[in-house]
Design an enzyme around this catalytic site. Structure first.
Site, PDB file in Angstrom:
ATOM      1  N   ASP A 184      -7.701  -2.421  14.324  1.00  0.00           N
ATOM      2  CA  ASP A 184      -8.835  -2.701  14.019  1.00  0.00           C
ATOM      3  C   ASP A 184      -8.943  -3.865  13.149  1.00  0.00           C
ATOM      4  O   ASP A 184     -10.129  -4.242  12.645  1.00  0.00           O
ATOM      5  CB  ASP A 184      -9.585  -1.232  13.266  1.00  0.00           C
ATOM      6  N   ASP A 220       0.946  -1.137   0.152  1.00  0.00           N
ATOM      7  CA  ASP A 220       0.164  -0.046  -0.029  1.00  0.00           C
ATOM      8  C   ASP A 220       0.773   1.243   0.006  1.00  0.00           C
ATOM      9  O   ASP A 220       2.132   1.341   0.279  1.00  0.00           O
ATOM     10  CB  ASP A 220      -1.038  -0.026   1.219  1.00  0.00           C
ATOM     11  N   HIS A 228      -7.268  -4.732  10.480  1.00  0.00           N
ATOM     12  CA  HIS A 228      -7.072  -4.834   8.825  1.00  0.00           C
ATOM     13  C   HIS A 228      -5.860  -5.241   8.507  1.00  0.00           C
ATOM     14  O   HIS A 228      -4.955  -5.286   9.214  1.00  0.00           O
ATOM     15  CB  HIS A 228      -7.126  -3.289   8.379  1.00  0.00           C
ATOM     16  N   GLU A 254      -9.694  -1.777   5.384  1.00  0.00           N
ATOM     17  CA  GLU A 254     -10.445  -1.370   6.653  1.00  0.00           C
ATOM     18  C   GLU A 254     -11.532  -2.262   6.675  1.00  0.00           C
ATOM     19  O   GLU A 254     -12.170  -2.743   5.880  1.00  0.00           O
ATOM     20  CB  GLU A 254     -10.736   0.057   6.299  1.00  0.00           C
TER      21      GLU A 254
HETATM   22  P1  PGA Z   1       2.066  -1.124  12.767  1.00  0.00           P
HETATM   23  O1  PGA Z   1       0.725  -1.140  11.818  1.00  0.00           O
HETATM   24  O2  PGA Z   1       3.012  -2.091  12.304  1.00  0.00           O
HETATM   25  O3  PGA Z   1       2.694   0.367  12.570  1.00  0.00           O
HETATM   26  O4  PGA Z   1       1.320  -1.253  13.967  1.00  0.00           O
HETATM   27  C1  PGA Z   1       0.255  -2.284  11.174  1.00  0.00           C
HETATM   28  C2  PGA Z   1      -0.820  -2.178  10.220  1.00  0.00           C
HETATM   29  O5  PGA Z   1      -1.512  -1.099  10.260  1.00  0.00           O
HETATM   30  O6  PGA Z   1      -0.929  -3.090   9.337  1.00  0.00           O
END
Ligand code: PGA
Length: 261
Positions: A136, A67, A138, A143
């Site tokens: 959350d 992404d 994802h 999302e």
């Molecule tokens: P993080 O993000 O590794 O910074 O916790 C994980 C994500 O949002 O997939």
């Protein structure tokens, strides 16, 4: 699905590093799917160490990132292009022409997303996809509510994700609201998936993804449908797992298990 509970972040990163290195030794021209965020930093440090100290070769590897924020160019310090360059690509011998990170500055996102999907296919598909998980639930920027058959497209970030990612930006208002992301369907087509999670903040999401129902509300739960998925989690991120002892039992039996390809 395999759940590997590691003592701490370092062990988790090393275990995932061994998995990636094992693939590259067996298939030096593998196609790797890569993720950004705090979680995979230890894995990338381990891959850099394996490259520098043990000659792990990336010269024939192709990469695809999950992404990118819409509106951030590759030189923007908070862009995922920049993150990948600083934290992995500039330290290993990957060919820059074999690196793909979705563009956050496309003129036409519809055709760009179709091209990205096509490019993955042309390169033979993703052999191993590295994933983090949002608080959350994802995966990538899929999302809650994302179709479990979704493909690469533009998504609106959830408020929770904006809050979580604000720590990387000078101000919360600077976090882009839109992102281009591989879809859940795209991720499910990779031959292997490796999800990393550490810290208490991820315990609820990990438990829901591993032991909850498959639901678009927790897009990581779609990995229950993936034929070769490993969760590497540290002790804190494993805290909500009801079947924790069972996963540890399976890992303890592993050395004596019959060999399979
Ligand atoms: P993080 O993000 O590794 O910074 O916790 C994980 C994500 O949002 O997939």
């Amino acid at each position: 699905m395999e759940v590997v509970i590691c003592r701490n972040y370092e062990d988790m990163s090393k275990a995932a590093g061994q998995k990636v290195a094992g693939l590259l030794r067996a298939k030096p021209d593998a196609v790797l799917g890569l993720a950004t965020g705090s979680t995979p930093l230890g894995l990338y440090r381990e891959l850099i160490r394996l490259h520098k100290q043990e000659g792990l070769d990336f010269s024939r590897v192709t990469t695809f990132n999950l992404d990118e924020y819409v509106g951030l160019g590759p030189d923007h310090p908070q862009s995922y292009h920049y993150f990948m360059h600083e934290n992995l690509f500039k330290h290993i011998n990957v060919n820059p022409r074999s690196v793909h990170v979705p563009s956050g500055t496309a003129d036409d996102y519809g055709s760009y997303c179709r091209w990205y999907e096509q490019r993955i296919k042309e390169c033979g598909g993703i052999d191993l996809q590295v994933l983090g998980i949002g608080s959350d639930g994802h995966v990538a920027f899929n999302e809650p509510g994302s179709s479990l058959r979704s493909r690469t497209r533009v998504k609106t970030l959830a408020r929770q994700t904006i809050e979580d990612n604000a720590r990387f930006f000078p101000r919360k208002e600077d976090v882009p609201v839109f992102a281009i992301t591989m879809g859940v369907g795209t991720i499910l087509e990779s031959r292997k998936t490796v999800l990393l999670a550490n810290g208490k903040g991820k315990a609820g999401a990990v438990a829901a993804a591993v032991e909850g129902p498959v639901t678009a509300m927790i897009t990581a739960s779609a990995l229950q449908m993936h034929p070769d998925c490993t969760f590497f989690v540290d002790d804190d991120a494993a805290a909500g797992l009801k079947m924790r002892e069972y996963y540890q039992w399976i890992q303890a039996q592993k050395p004596a298990a019959p060999r399979t390809q």
